[in-house]
Design an enzyme around this catalytic site. Structure first.
Site, PDB file in Angstrom:
ATOM      1  NE  ARG A   9     -16.133  18.212   5.659  1.00  0.00           N
ATOM      2  CZ  ARG A   9     -16.795  17.249   5.173  1.00  0.00           C
ATOM      3  NH1 ARG A   9     -18.071  17.343   5.320  1.00  0.00           N
ATOM      4  NH2 ARG A   9     -16.234  16.185   4.790  1.00  0.00           N
ATOM      5  CD  GLN A  10     -10.941  16.657  10.960  1.00  0.00           C
ATOM      6  OE1 GLN A  10     -10.206  16.479  11.900  1.00  0.00           O
ATOM      7  NE2 GLN A  10     -11.252  15.731  10.212  1.00  0.00           N
ATOM      8  CG  ASP A  17     -23.436  24.008   1.724  1.00  0.00           C
ATOM      9  OD1 ASP A  17     -22.407  24.698   2.167  1.00  0.00           O
ATOM     10  OD2 ASP A  17     -23.810  23.170   2.396  1.00  0.00           O
ATOM     11  NE  ARG A  62     -27.388  19.412  12.993  1.00  0.00           N
ATOM     12  CZ  ARG A  62     -27.602  18.670  12.204  1.00  0.00           C
ATOM     13  NH1 ARG A  62     -27.834  17.510  12.264  1.00  0.00           N
ATOM     14  NH2 ARG A  62     -27.395  19.376  10.938  1.00  0.00           N
ATOM     15  N   GLY A 119       0.656  -1.138   0.133  1.00  0.00           N
ATOM     16  CA  GLY A 119      -0.024  -0.015   0.027  1.00  0.00           C
ATOM     17  C   GLY A 119       0.724   1.267   0.035  1.00  0.00           C
ATOM     18  CD  GLU A 120       5.973   1.420   2.699  1.00  0.00           C
ATOM     19  OE1 GLU A 120       6.656   1.616   1.766  1.00  0.00           O
ATOM     20  OE2 GLU A 120       6.187   1.161   3.792  1.00  0.00           O
ATOM     21  CG  ASP A 135     -25.357  25.843   7.062  1.00  0.00           C
ATOM     22  OD1 ASP A 135     -24.680  27.040   6.783  1.00  0.00           O
ATOM     23  OD2 ASP A 135     -24.866  24.730   6.844  1.00  0.00           O
ATOM     24  CE  LYS A 187     -28.907  22.309   8.221  1.00  0.00           C
ATOM     25  NZ  LYS A 187     -27.978  21.890   8.115  1.00  0.00           N
TER      26      LYS A 187
END
Length: 313
Positions: free
Chosen positions: A97-98, A220, A196, A39-40, A170, A194
């Protein structure tokens, strides 16, 4: 740059890389991008790049970690081969997103990815519609943050909708939707709020703005599971919207998102080609908007040391 311009590609989005290269009248650079049995990644640059201005096209989409490692290894290989400058062209920037901690003992993974890219030796980043624009500040090198809004808005304009309304699905997307509404003549703005009650449960949706009798366009930055888009479309139809369309830059399409969208009251969903979608997974609702000319012009301007700012607008 006095050196030659060359474009290389990892395996994540070779189709887009080839279109960008073709726009610039260049062939894709020759490189072996394979994997060992364990997998490398097994990567080798197969042509001379000494003193060259190199652009590596690689979306860090699924499988995210494999594609990210390919990008890092290609940057390292090019640096060790004495490339004059290495620019990472990342149409879809994974882990964006982090970008902050939402609770204790969590990483800020977007910052970690920025650190790793710089450690690999990248000179510059070009990307499109970061989920969190603040990620630009995680780098100590130039970051050109392009926007797909002009391309998507042009696709909407060509439909000649008589009463469009731009909808943010949102509260966090209001700025993006407002910018989009300025590009679609005569389109007001609406927002879906929303309530939630749990991570995967929404008690009810509230829509602020006039949507009755209008053609609603939900805007979005990406479609992942499709829940947000579908919930918004259902709420808009319940509130009297004549039709619902979607515009999303990055087609992540995790899990059964495509099936969910197919069953939703959405007339058409406009997406870009930052993430490749298998032809067999496409359905009649999906319309592709190409980005190769935008990226190609960015590459041309960077290579010629010209301003890229006009492409942000």
């Amino acid at each position: 740059m006095d050196g030659e311009l060359k474009i290389f590609s990892g395996s994540s989005n070779r189709g887009l890389a080839a279109r960008i290269a073709n726009t610039l009248g260049r062939p894709l650079g020759e490189a072996r991008v394979e994997h060992f049995p364990d997998g490398e990644a097994d990567i080798q640059i197969l042509e001379n790049v000494r003193g060259t201005d190199v652009f590596v096209v690689q979306s860090t989409c699924a499988p995210v970690d494999r594609n990210l490692m390919q990008l890092l290894i290609m940057i390292d290989a090019l640096r060790r081969a004495s490339a004059g400058r290495v620019t990472a062209l990342i149409p879809y920037f994974g882990y964006a997103r982090q970008e902050k901690k939402s609770t204790g003992r969590e990483p800020i993974t977007a910052k970690l990815v920025a650190n790793i890219l710089e450690a690999a030796g990248v000179s510059r980043i070009v990307t499109l519609d970061l989920h969190a624009p603040a990620v630009q500040g995680f780098f100590d090198i130039p970051v050109d943050h392009l926007l797909a809004a002009p391309l998507l808005a042009d696709a909407i304009d060509r439909m000649r909708l008589t009463q469009p309304v731009i909808v943010s699905p949102d509260a966090g997307g209001v700025t993006r939707a407002h910018d989009f509404s300025q590009r679609v003549a005569g389109a007001p703005l609406a927002v879906v709020f929303k309530n939630r009650t749990a991570a995967d449960k929404i008690e009810h949706l509230q829509i602020v703005g006039e949507v009755e009798g209008r053609d609603a366009i939900v805007v979005d930055d990406q479609v992942s599971t499709g829940h947000t888009l579908v919930e918004a479309s259902e709420a808009l139809r319940e509130r009297g919207a004549r039709s619902v369309y979607g515009c999303a830059v990055h087609p992540v399409f995790a899990s059964d998102a495509l099936e969910r969208i197919q069953d939703a009251p959405i007339e058409r969903l406009f997406i870009t080609d930052t993430i490749p979608i298998e032809d067999g997974l496409m359905n009649g609702k999906i319309q592709l908007v190409h980005t190769h000319e935008l990226f190609g012009e960015a590459v041309r301007r960077i290579h010629n040391d010209e301003s890229v700012t006009a492409l942000f607008k």
